[in-house]
Motif scaffolding. Structure first.
Motif, PDB file in Angstrom:
ATOM      1  N   UNK A  81       0.833  -1.202   0.000  1.00 36.47           N
ATOM      2  CA  UNK A  81       0.000   0.000   0.000  1.00 36.47           C
ATOM      3  C   UNK A  81       0.867   1.252   0.000  1.00 36.47           C
ATOM      4  N   UNK A  82       1.908   1.261   0.821  1.00 37.58           N
ATOM      5  CA  UNK A  82       2.804   2.423   0.867  1.00 37.58           C
ATOM      6  C   UNK A  82       3.549   2.593  -0.454  1.00 37.58           C
ATOM      7  N   UNK A  83       3.998   1.499  -1.037  1.00 35.34           N
ATOM      8  CA  UNK A  83       4.717   1.564  -2.309  1.00 35.34           C
ATOM      9  C   UNK A  83       3.793   2.049  -3.424  1.00 35.34           C
ATOM     10  N   UNK A  84       2.544   1.594  -3.435  1.00 37.33           N
ATOM     11  CA  UNK A  84       1.591   2.038  -4.444  1.00 37.33           C
ATOM     12  C   UNK A  84       1.336   3.544  -4.322  1.00 37.33           C
ATOM     13  N   UNK A  85       1.199   4.022  -3.104  1.00 36.56           N
ATOM     14  CA  UNK A  85       1.038   5.463  -2.909  1.00 36.56           C
ATOM     15  C   UNK A  85       2.237   6.251  -3.410  1.00 36.56           C
ATOM     16  N   UNK A  86       3.434   5.725  -3.171  1.00 36.58           N
ATOM     17  CA  UNK A  86       4.653   6.393  -3.634  1.00 36.58           C
ATOM     18  C   UNK A  86       4.727   6.397  -5.160  1.00 36.58           C
TER      19      UNK A  86
END
Length: 122
Positions: A81-86
């Motif tokens: 989820x964090x990587x997708x947001x980045x």
């Protein structure tokens, strides 16, 4: 059942790779997400499904479920989820800077010709 799960994971990975090879940023983000989901299902499937078994070892239990794959998948979901947001933020920044959402080139402007050292190459 194993063949069905393996085939499903293979199809999701294949679609994810296809989307990664597209020229726009939105399909690339979707492809990364799909590959992340396929890896999560793969890790979860490798831990086997136990019905009615306790998640930790106790003296009175004959068998127990392995909690490690569940913990790994939960951690992978948060990191994904964090990587997708980045990646979405990078795509938006690239769109703002370049004026286009193409990932490899800017087709609205002529490319520099490395042979002549100028734009357009003519």
């Amino acid at each position: 059942m194993e063949f069905l799960v393996a085939t499903g994971i293979g199809w999701v990975v294949a679609v994810g790779i296809y989307l990664l090879l597209r020229g726009r940023t939105f399909p690339v983000v979707l492809g990364l997400s799909l590959i992340g989901y396929a890896v999560n299902v793969f890790i979860f499937a490798m831990g086997r499904l136990w019905a009615g078994a306790p998640p930790i070892l106790s003296p009175e239990a004959a068998s127990f479920a392995d909690p490690l794959p569940q913990a790994l998948v939960l951690t992978a979901i948060v990191i994904g989820f964090a990587t997708t947001g980045f990646v979405i933020e990078l795509a938006l920044r690239s769109r703002h800077e370049n004026g286009s959402d193409h990932v490899d080139a800017r087709p609205d402007r002529p490319q520099a010709d490395p042979q002549r050292g100028q734009e357009g190459g003519r």
